[in-house]
Design an enzyme around this catalytic site. Structure first.
Site, short mmCIF file in Angstrom:
data_model
loop_
_atom_site.label_atom_id
_atom_site.label_comp_id
_atom_site.label_asym_id
_atom_site.label_seq_id
_atom_site.Cartn_x
_atom_site.Cartn_y
_atom_site.Cartn_z
N CYS A 73 0.82 -1.21 0.00
CA CYS A 73 0.00 0.00 0.00
C CYS A 73 0.85 1.26 0.00
CB CYS A 73 -0.90 0.00 1.23
SG CYS A 73 -1.97 1.44 1.30
N CYS A 79 -1.16 6.04 6.99
CA CYS A 79 -2.49 5.59 7.39
C CYS A 79 -2.33 4.70 8.61
CB CYS A 79 -3.10 4.78 6.24
SG CYS A 79 -4.63 3.97 6.67
N CYS A 174 -7.32 1.60 -1.04
CA CYS A 174 -7.21 0.84 0.21
C CYS A 174 -7.28 -0.63 -0.18
CB CYS A 174 -8.35 1.18 1.17
SG CYS A 174 -8.34 0.12 2.64
N GLN A 296 -19.79 -8.98 11.85
CA GLN A 296 -18.34 -9.22 11.84
C GLN A 296 -17.76 -8.72 10.51
OE1 GLN A 296 -16.53 -10.44 14.30
NE2 GLN A 296 -18.08 -11.27 15.67
N TYR A 325 -24.34 -10.79 24.51
CA TYR A 325 -23.82 -9.84 23.50
C TYR A 325 -24.09 -10.43 22.10
CZ TYR A 325 -21.24 -8.62 27.75
OH TYR A 325 -20.90 -8.32 29.05
N GLU A 346 -28.91 -8.52 24.08
CA GLU A 346 -28.22 -7.47 23.33
C GLU A 346 -28.87 -6.14 23.67
OE1 GLU A 346 -25.73 -6.93 20.97
OE2 GLU A 346 -26.48 -4.88 21.03
N ASP A 395 -19.72 -12.94 23.98
CA ASP A 395 -18.89 -12.28 22.95
C ASP A 395 -18.91 -10.77 23.19
OD1 ASP A 395 -17.56 -11.50 20.66
OD2 ASP A 395 -19.14 -12.12 19.28
N CYS A 422 -12.33 -10.03 21.50
CA CYS A 422 -11.46 -9.33 20.55
C CYS A 422 -10.37 -8.58 21.31
CB CYS A 422 -12.28 -8.39 19.67
SG CYS A 422 -13.30 -7.26 20.60
N1 SAH Z 1 -21.91 -11.92 18.82
C1 SAH Z 1 -22.24 -10.94 17.84
C2 SAH Z 1 -21.95 -9.50 18.25
C3 SAH Z 1 -20.65 -9.25 18.96
S1 SAH Z 1 -20.25 -7.55 19.13
C4 SAH Z 1 -21.59 -11.27 16.51
O1 SAH Z 1 -20.70 -12.10 16.43
O2 SAH Z 1 -21.99 -10.68 15.50
C5 SAH Z 1 -20.74 -7.21 20.78
C6 SAH Z 1 -22.20 -6.85 20.93
O3 SAH Z 1 -22.45 -6.58 22.31
C7 SAH Z 1 -22.62 -5.59 20.18
O4 SAH Z 1 -23.74 -5.90 19.39
C8 SAH Z 1 -23.01 -4.60 21.30
O5 SAH Z 1 -24.10 -3.78 20.95
C9 SAH Z 1 -23.38 -5.53 22.44
N2 SAH Z 1 -23.21 -5.00 23.80
C10 SAH Z 1 -22.15 -4.33 24.28
N3 SAH Z 1 -22.31 -4.07 25.60
C11 SAH Z 1 -23.50 -4.60 25.97
C12 SAH Z 1 -24.21 -4.67 27.21
N4 SAH Z 1 -23.73 -4.12 28.32
N5 SAH Z 1 -25.40 -5.30 27.22
C13 SAH Z 1 -25.89 -5.87 26.09
N6 SAH Z 1 -25.25 -5.83 24.89
C14 SAH Z 1 -24.07 -5.22 24.82
#
Ligand code: SAH
Length: 464
Positions: A73, A79, A174, A296, A325, A346, A395, A422
């Site tokens: 790049c 960047c 990019c 994702q 989550y 969520e 997650d 992550c």
């Molecule tokens: N498991 C999903 C999303 C993961 S990202 C996937 O793989 O696509 C993490 C998610 O947690 C996001 O959607 C975010 O909005 C949610 N989140 C973050 N903090 C939270 C909380 N305190 N209570 C409920 N959801 C939450």
């Protein structure tokens, strides 16, 4: 400014690639952080002494590391998006894996088995399905441009310069997203310049062209969201132009952002042409992705991630699963067919609406989604209403889990916890709180973001 503290360090050996993707050496027992160096390099640097370390700038590579490669790049180094393009991919993977081991040893201090080999990304370029560009009349001007002695057009369309809210680095190509995205961005910028449209100035709060957001799906869908300060006649003409020019954009949307910040996820969307969403397919499931929904960003790797979750969880037909989550319910739906029932939690309500719709579109009926803050709603009353799960999948975002969530998980005592993270640092911190009742059974890193230091990690915890 601070010149007296600056020193030149010669023949510094780069030993490690550490936190935030910055490489590390040692000078007289003091750590030296050197962005864009590669472990194995011997370099000369200009170093500034901070409290207990040096922050250095790479001046000269004396002996290049055998792990060095030519970054493809032309924006590399300016960047902030890719920090590791100059490091071969195998070495990147090695350091990602090491980041997890280091966090588990240093922060977690719990026993864990040898990591499963990190799942490499099949595509190391053009893997991203989402990207956001910003218009600015104050683009970052490179040193080599200044010497050209011409008047410089400072209008740019690109990525924010780290730490500067009003400056962007103009991007011509990019490599992280499909190439059609480059053609779209460059064509729109050329149109805007040709028609003398005003680029939004975040400092003076003038202009009306603000952001472009693109979302791609592996099914061939392409969404473009254009953010304007005001939707005037020029904006309408530009949308018309984009629509005519790019028939491949099958979801063309705009938003009107009158706020000072660039966040558009809280704004209503206006459909200009095509569909109001795009569709992604994974295994035999299909997911609707609305303009603001989380998905994702590396879909091929997300599939590996989700298949690993499934493999770790080994859900049985009589088992209840919580998916904490859950976002738009992706993981919940991935394991639902094996389970008695899955309950997803969520806090973003539109994501929960998408989750229900995804369930319906895939003919999955044994799932329920609850909107709310997990730290508040996961309590004994919730468990007595929903039932006690045998498996909890979690997650969380980079910050990890709230201590109250961990307390509740400990009270629920599921047989298995699959922790997707992550951020190995917060994952290590959270597992340390669970470790008196759970054993780390398996650890599987997944590379979702080649050329960055980011790493996704799955841990299977089994009740002791
Ligand atoms: N498991 C999903 C999303 C993961 S990202 C996937 O793989 O696509 C993490 C998610 O947690 C996001 O959607 C975010 O909005 C949610 N989140 C973050 N903090 C939270 C909380 N305190 N209570 C409920 N959801 C939450």
């Amino acid at each position: 400014m601070g010149k007296k503290k600056q020193i030149i360090i010669e023949n510094l050996e780069i030993k490690d690639a550490g936190a935030e993707g910055v490489s590390v050496g040692r000078h007289q027992d003091t750590v030296v952080f050197v962005p864009y160096a590669v472990p194995g390099d011997v370099v000369d640097v200009k170093a500034m002494k901070k409290r207990s370390y040096y922050h250095a700038q790479l001046m000269k590579i004396k002996v290049p590391s055998p792990h060095r490669v030519e970054p493809p790049c032309r924006h590399f180094g300016y960047c902030g998006g890719c920090k590791w393009q100059q490091m071969d991919y195998t070495t990147q993977l090695q350091y990602k894996q090491k980041q997890i081991v280091d966090s588990f040893i240093r922060i977690g201090k719990f026993p864990f088995p040898q990591l499963l080999p990190i799942l490499a990304s099949d595509n190391i370029y053009a893997y991203r399905n989402k990207i956001e560009y910003t218009f600015s009349p104050r683009r970052w001007v490179l040193e080599e441009e200044i010497t050209q002695n011409e008047t410089i057009d400072k209008r740019g369309l690109g990525f924010h310069i780290q730490g500067m809210f009003d400056r962007v680095l103009d991007i011509e190509k990019c490599h992280l997203h499909p190439d059609i995205g480059n053609k779209i961005r460059n064509t729109i910028k050329a149109y805007a310049i040709e028609h003398n449209l005003d680029f939004w100035d975040a400092r003076d709060k003038t202009g009306f062209l603000r952001n472009l957001m693109m979302r791609f799906s592996t099914c061939g869908d392409l969404m473009l969201i254009v953010a304007f300060r005001t939707y005037n006649e020029s904006a309408e003409k530009m949308m018309h132009f984009i629509h005519k020019q790019f028939p491949e954009i099958n979801s063309l949307i705009y938003v009107v952002n009158e706020k000072d910040n660039d966040v558009i996820t809280d704004l209503p969307v206006h459909l200009y042409a095509g569909k109001d969403h795009i569709t992604e397919k994974m295994n035999d499931l299909q997911f609707k992705i609305s303009p603001h929904a989380f998905f994702q960003t590396n879909p091929q790797q997300a599939l590996k991630l989700y298949n690993t979750v499934k493999d770790f969880a080994q859900v049985q037909a009589d088992e209840l699963v919580y998916d904490l989550y859950t976002g738009t319910g992706t993981i919940a739906l991935f394991v639902a067919r094996d389970a008695k029932k899955v309950v997803g939690i969520e806090y973003i309500e539109p994501a929960v609406v998408d989750a229900f719709e995804n369930a319906k579109n895939n003919n999955i009926n044994n799932v329920d989604f609850i909107a709310g803050d997990i730290a508040k709603i996961l309590n004994p009353a919730f468990v007595s209403t929903q039932g006690k799960p045998q498996i909890i999948i979690s997650d969380p975002p980079r910050a990890g889990m709230h201590p109250d969530v961990i307390t509740q998980i400990l009270a629920i005592e599921p047989e298995k916890i699959v922790y997707v993270s992550c951020n190995p640092a917060t994952q290590a911190r959270d597992i340390a709180m669970l470790i008196h009742k759970y054993k780390v059974e398996k650890v599987q890193p997944v590379d979702m973001f080649p050329h960055t230091h980011h790493v996704e990690n799955l841990v299977l915890l089994i009740k002791k």
